[in-house]
Write an enzyme that holds these catalytic residues in place. Structure first.
Site, PDB file in Angstrom:
ATOM      1  N   ARG A  35       0.822  -1.208   0.000  1.00 54.58           N
ATOM      2  CA  ARG A  35       0.000   0.000   0.000  1.00 54.58           C
ATOM      3  C   ARG A  35       0.866   1.272   0.000  1.00 54.58           C
ATOM      4  O   ARG A  35       0.446   2.287  -0.541  1.00 54.58           O
ATOM      5  CB  ARG A  35      -0.939   0.006   1.197  1.00 54.58           C
ATOM      6  CG  ARG A  35      -2.161  -0.861   0.951  1.00 54.58           C
ATOM      7  CD  ARG A  35      -3.068  -0.871   2.146  1.00 54.58           C
ATOM      8  NE  ARG A  35      -4.366  -1.414   1.789  1.00 54.58           N
ATOM      9  CZ  ARG A  35      -5.229  -1.891   2.672  1.00 54.58           C
ATOM     10  NH1 ARG A  35      -4.923  -1.897   3.951  1.00 54.58           N
ATOM     11  NH2 ARG A  35      -6.395  -2.354   2.279  1.00 54.58           N
ATOM     12  N   LYS A 200     -15.392 -15.718   6.492  1.00 54.74           N
ATOM     13  CA  LYS A 200     -16.814 -15.605   6.817  1.00 54.74           C
ATOM     14  C   LYS A 200     -17.724 -15.396   5.616  1.00 54.74           C
ATOM     15  O   LYS A 200     -17.471 -14.527   4.781  1.00 54.74           O
ATOM     16  CB  LYS A 200     -17.019 -14.420   7.746  1.00 54.74           C
ATOM     17  CG  LYS A 200     -16.485 -14.635   9.138  1.00 54.74           C
ATOM     18  CD  LYS A 200     -16.703 -13.365   9.872  1.00 54.74           C
ATOM     19  CE  LYS A 200     -16.561 -13.465  11.358  1.00 54.74           C
ATOM     20  NZ  LYS A 200     -16.745 -12.109  11.912  1.00 54.74           N
ATOM     21  N   GLY A 352      -6.364  -6.244   0.686  1.00 53.50           N
ATOM     22  CA  GLY A 352      -5.089  -6.221   1.384  1.00 53.50           C
ATOM     23  C   GLY A 352      -4.591  -7.620   1.718  1.00 53.50           C
ATOM     24  O   GLY A 352      -3.423  -7.942   1.490  1.00 53.50           O
ATOM     25  N   GLY A 376     -12.272  -4.351   1.478  1.00 46.87           N
ATOM     26  CA  GLY A 376     -13.663  -3.955   1.693  1.00 46.87           C
ATOM     27  C   GLY A 376     -14.151  -3.001   0.616  1.00 46.87           C
ATOM     28  O   GLY A 376     -15.275  -3.122   0.119  1.00 46.87           O
TER      29      GLY A 376
HETATM   30  C1  3PG Z   1      -8.314  -1.834   5.020  1.00 44.53           C
HETATM   31  O1  3PG Z   1      -7.335  -2.278   5.603  1.00 44.53           O
HETATM   32  O2  3PG Z   1      -9.167  -2.577   4.488  1.00 44.53           O
HETATM   33  C2  3PG Z   1      -8.453  -0.345   4.855  1.00 44.53           C
HETATM   34  O3  3PG Z   1      -7.273   0.319   5.177  1.00 44.53           O
HETATM   35  C3  3PG Z   1      -9.608   0.137   5.691  1.00 44.53           C
HETATM   36  O4  3PG Z   1      -9.382  -0.136   7.021  1.00 44.53           O
HETATM   37  P1  3PG Z   1     -10.617  -0.323   8.023  1.00 44.53           P
HETATM   38  O5  3PG Z   1     -11.297  -1.594   7.588  1.00 44.53           O
HETATM   39  O6  3PG Z   1     -10.051  -0.398   9.394  1.00 44.53           O
HETATM   40  O7  3PG Z   1     -11.532   0.854   7.826  1.00 44.53           O
END
Ligand code: 3PG
Ligand code: MG
Length: 403
Positions: A35, A200, A352, A376
């Site tokens: 990242r 999940k 990630g 996400g």
């Molecule tokens: C992630 O790691 O998916 C992003 O950096 C967002 O982080 P978060 O899910 O803690 O909001």
């Protein structure tokens, strides 16, 4: 949306950039700097254009409280190495240090502000609290560039509210990510295969729902597969199971059949008596012993998944097939990754965790069509949801056009 080129002459301008620098840490060591690397081009472009660049980002979920374990300092150091020039670091986000650094920055210099989530205003659900914190962030800069694709699904001060307080443009990373995801949602070349893993079912409901009407093949592995196997009437031993999702999984199996989507579940599973490398064996997916738990898809399944993937023109993959961190349970994930590198078309690794997995298994980013920095965020995009961090940039363009 405004882009960086629409911001005009940036010399002497203070630019607040939201990047996603949320990297996995091993103590103070960065376990995967993907990242940070992905954030470099936009930051470099702004600095090269003579901007005074202030980078804001989060690390982990420190819940609004300063916590040295989540300091961005090691990440700022890594960013400096990758940029090839030292990066300043402010030990607070909007406090005395941030202001001092913002005022002292020279044209083309870059500074990183301390973890934005050390401030409770960042993630507050209260619009006024978030807004007040966004005011403080905005006070540090003249313009805002939104480049943290991994957080555009979060309605948070440094992602969303700040874009209403400064002239706001989309960064190159967010642009590139959205372009790829548009290909997946609007006009995927067929066959289009989606591979989902991870632990999940409940995390993937929206995306499965949406993709069942779009994909040709849906391959399922990872911990969530046991809920599907159980839904088909098989015993899953001590494997991970979401009892409350059995009906949902059953519904998906029926829906896939009705819509002509090929839903492929593993036919064999690597099991062990405990969550450990020792005594791993492979069993049929409908014969998991009651004292064992499934920790990877088996070799027959991995080969079958790889065949479907290689025969596709478009592939999106999110979530490991097994506990790839342990050698005995890494082969499923490795086979899927390998097959993605052989796709004659567009292959996208989302998330990630999956991105870190392919690098840990020795693959190179360049072997894939695209490695998304957002887990996400990319899933929510594919679900067809409105992402607040993108939505607000469109609105802010409308506001500028109206003005
Ligand atoms: C992630 O790691 O998916 C992003 O950096 C967002 O982080 P978060 O899910 O803690 O909001
Ligand atoms: Mg995450």
């Amino acid at each position: 949306m405004l882009t960086v080129s629409d911001l005009g002459d940036l010399r002497g301008k203070r630019v607040l950039v939201r990047s996603d620098l949320n990297v996995p840490l091993d103590g103070k060591k960065i376990a995967d700097d993907g990242r940070v690397r992905a954030s470099v081009p936009t930051i470099k472009r702004l600095a090269d254009a003579g901007a005074r660049v202030l980078v804001t980002a989060h690390l982990g979920r420190p819940d609004g409280v300063p916590n040295p374990d989540y300091s961005l300092e090691p990440v700022a150091e890594r960013l400096g190495e990758l940029l090839g020039s030292p990066v300043l670091f402010a030990g607070d986000t909007v406090g005395v240090q941030a202001h001092r650094i913002s005022a002292a920055l020279q044209d083309g210099q870059v500074a990183v502000l301390e973890n934005v989530r050390f401030n409770e205003g960042e993630t507050s659900k209260d619009d006024a609290v978030r807004g007040a914190f966004a005011d403080e962030l905005a006070a540090l800069a003249d313009v805002f560039v939104s480049d943290g694709f991994g957080v555009v699904h979060r309605k948070q001060a440094s992602v969303y509210d700040v874009a209403t307080r400064l002239p706001a443009a989309v960064g190159g990373l967010v642009e590139a990510e959205v372009t790829v995801l548009e290909c997946l949602t609007e006009s995927p070349e067929r066959p289009y295969t989606v591979v989902l893993g991870g632990s999940k079912v409940s995390d993937k409901l929206g995306v499965i729902d949406n993709l069942l009407s779009k994909a040709d093949n849906l391959l399922i592995g990872g911990g969530m597969v046991f809920t599907f196997l159980k839904a088909q009437g098989h015993e899953v031993g001590k494997s991970l199971l979401e009892d409350d999702q059995l009906d949902v999984a059953r519904g998906y199996i029926e829906q896939a059949e009705a819509q002509g989507v090929r839903l492929v579940l593993p036919t064999d599973i690597v099991v062990a008596p405990a969550f450990a490398d020792a005594d791993a064996t492979t069993v049929a997916a409908d014969a998991i012993p009651s004292d064992q738990l499934g920790l990877d898809i088996g070799p027959d399944s991995a080969a079958a998944f790889a065949d479907v993937i290689r025969g596709s023109k478009t592939v999106f993959w999110n979530g490991p097939m097994g506990v790839f961190e342990m050698a005995s349970f890494a082969e499923g994930t490795r086979s899927v990754a390998q097959a993605l590198t052989e796709v004659d078309g567009l292959s996208v690794v989302g998330g990630g965790d999956s991105a870190a997995a392919v690098r840990q298994l020795g693959f190179d980013d360049a072997q894939f069509g695209h490695i998304s920095t957002g887990g996400g965020a990319s899933l929510e995009y594919l679900e067809g949801k409105t992402l607040p961090g993108l939505d607000i940039l469109e609105e802010s363009t409308d506001r500028n056009a109206d003005a």
